[in-house]
Design an enzyme around this catalytic site. Structure first.
Site, short mmCIF file in Angstrom:
data_model
loop_
_atom_site.label_atom_id
_atom_site.label_comp_id
_atom_site.label_asym_id
_atom_site.label_seq_id
_atom_site.Cartn_x
_atom_site.Cartn_y
_atom_site.Cartn_z
CG ASP A 1 7.67 -28.00 13.19
OD1 ASP A 1 8.56 -27.43 13.81
OD2 ASP A 1 7.85 -28.57 12.09
CG HIS B 1 10.86 -30.27 12.43
ND1 HIS B 1 10.61 -29.21 11.61
CD2 HIS B 1 12.13 -30.66 12.16
CE1 HIS B 1 11.67 -28.97 10.86
NE2 HIS B 1 12.62 -29.83 11.16
C1 XLS Z 1 17.24 -26.68 7.78
C2 XLS Z 1 16.56 -27.79 7.15
C3 XLS Z 1 15.32 -28.28 7.88
C4 XLS Z 1 14.92 -29.65 7.38
C5 XLS Z 1 14.02 -30.39 8.29
O1 XLS Z 1 18.06 -26.00 7.22
O2 XLS Z 1 16.27 -27.46 5.84
O3 XLS Z 1 14.29 -27.36 7.72
O4 XLS Z 1 14.33 -29.58 6.13
O5 XLS Z 1 14.57 -30.60 9.53
#
Ligand code: XLS
Ligand code: NI
Ligand code: NI
Length: 437
Positions: free
Chosen positions: A105, A102
């Site tokens: 991140d 993200h």
């Molecule tokens: C959360 C989601 C997230 C997505 C990406 O539950 O799995 O991690 O994969 O935003």
């Protein structure tokens, strides 16, 4: 550059099923060919940045437990750089080909959008350098539209148009940098696109806004020539009570309603499937049946805990069935297996990150081998073919071709009487499956 994972001095090797070495692959042999492709090409493993490098074991009852040397620098940008150096060291030592992230991140959020974007740009420059040096590629990028308090009532579905605009600006940037890093895809996970109570929610308007938002993202993607695949990641709830991207079928219906179905595939997550009271296999099968299977967030939940525990996948039966569907659908094109998974709160050492990924990669390698054998045996396919054989000729073929209306079907039934029925043979089929595990 400091070494962040000194406990692993050499890249993890394939040592074979008889090896006693804990830090080695017993089954994942990246170069081994199965059905014409190498294991690495089939499985396309990806490490996720958020759980593996950003989370330190916090849960709703307590803060993080994991002390990481790359978190030591106090300046947020210095910390981000150390974390990225550590991440690429980890990818190389583990031997995965892909990563996912993200926007925030990899780069801390600034005081303003402009500052956030500058932080992202600086980190993308570093990521590009690391990608070039290691050969690790970006499976997909995404934007975090759920952590900051401005998104507490959603992003595209927020009651405030200012928040919609902010979210659009973040997604715009995240698509740009995903393109810049050569990303094969971009994920939309609607973190808070849903509601906590219907008492304050205009559902019809929110859904229209989400449809518009995704349409605008497609427009922008085309405008800048980003060739990667867009994905929607279904999840039924958590953090909100209800999320609009509930499951594969709900996403598919939504995309059809807003005329977006040709622009998206699905990113199916195992733990989200079980939260929706489906199996992972059901979600994959639904996606495959509708030509919507794009990528996978490979993890597992705990059926006794009611939230997204995001554990590493270790269940061989599930990995086998998942790979069976993926192989039958022709394998991954743009997608892969992204470990959207985190080590448990007590697994505090960096070596635990290796154990977790090695186990998950071995589990999917076994799944792939089992699935390839099961598929080549054609045992399940032949059974299913026979079960539906009535549709290939005679009455069935006529119905499928549209040649039988209700009146014709009634005449047929009056003439032929009670239909013959056949056993579903579930137990026999379960026994066959077990022979391949
Ligand atoms: C959360 C989601 C997230 C997505 C990406 O539950 O799995 O991690 O994969 O935003
Ligand atoms: Ni996910
Ligand atoms: Ni999840």
């Amino acid at each position: 550059m400091p070494e962040y994972f000194p406990e692993v001095s050499e890249p993890i090797q394939y040592a074979g099923p008889k090896s006693n070495k804990a830090l080695a692959f017993k089954h994942y042999n990246p170069k081994k060919k199965i059905l014409g492709k190498t294991m690495a090409e089939h499985l396309k493993f990806s490490v996720c940045y958020w759980h593996t490098f950003m989370s330190t074991g916090s849960d709703p009852f307590g803060p993080g437990t994991m002390l990481r040397t790359y978190n030591e620098p106090e300046d947020p940008m210095e910390q981000a750089k150390a974390t990225m150096d550590a991440a690429f060291e980890f990818f190389s030592k583990l031997g995965v080909g892909y990563w996912c992230f993200h926007d925030h991140d990899i780069a801390p959020e600034g005081e303003t959008l402009a500052e956030s974007n500058r932080n992202i740009d600086a980190m993308v420059k570093l990521a590009k350098k690391h990608q070039r040096a290691t050969g690790v590629k970006l499976l997909w990028g995404t934007s975090n539209l759920f952590s900051n308090r401005r998104f507490m009532a959603g992003a595209a579905t927020n009651p405030s148009p200012e928040v919609y605009a902010y979210a659009a600006s973040k997604v715009k940037k995240a698509i740009e940098v995903t393109k810049e890093l050569g990303g094969a895809g971009y994920v939309f996970w609607g973190g808070r696109e849903g509601y906590d109570t219907l008492l304050n929610t205009d559902m019809e308007r929110e859904l229209d806004h989400l449809g518009r938002f995704l349409g605008q993202a497609v427009e922008y993607k085309e405008k800048i020539g980003f060739k990667g695949q867009f994905y929607i990641e279904p999840k039924p709830k958590e953090p909100t009570k209800h999320q609009y991207d509930f499951d594969a079928a709900a996403c598919h219906a939504f995309l059809q309603k807003y005329d977006l179905v040709d622009h998206f595939k699905l990113n199916i997550e195992s733990n989200h499937a079980t939260l929706a009271a489906h199996t992972f296999i059901h979600e994959l099968e639904y996606a495959a049946a509708n030509d919507m299977l794009g990528s996978v967030d490979a993890n597992r939940g705990d059926l006794l805990i009611g939230w997204d525990t995001d554990q590493f996948p270790t269940d061989i039966r599930e990995c086998t069935l998942a790979m069976y569907i993926i192989l039958r659908a022709g394998g991954f094109k743009t997608g892969g297996l992204n470990f959207d998974a985190k080590v448990r709160r007590q697994s505090i050492d960096t070596v635990d990150l290796f154990h977790a990924h090695i186990g998950a990669m071995d589990a999917f390698a076994r799944g792939l081998e089992n699935a390839a054998k099961l598929l080549s045996s054609k045992k399940l396919e032949k059974f299913i073919q026979k079960r539906y054989a009535g549709w290939d000729k005679g009455l069935g073929a006529k119905i499928e071709s549209g040649a039988m209306d209700f009146e014709a079907l009634e005449s047929y039934t009056l003439e032929h009487g009670e239909p013959k029925v056949q056993s579903g043979r579930q137990e026999m089929l379960e026994n066959i499956l077990n022979e391949y595990l």
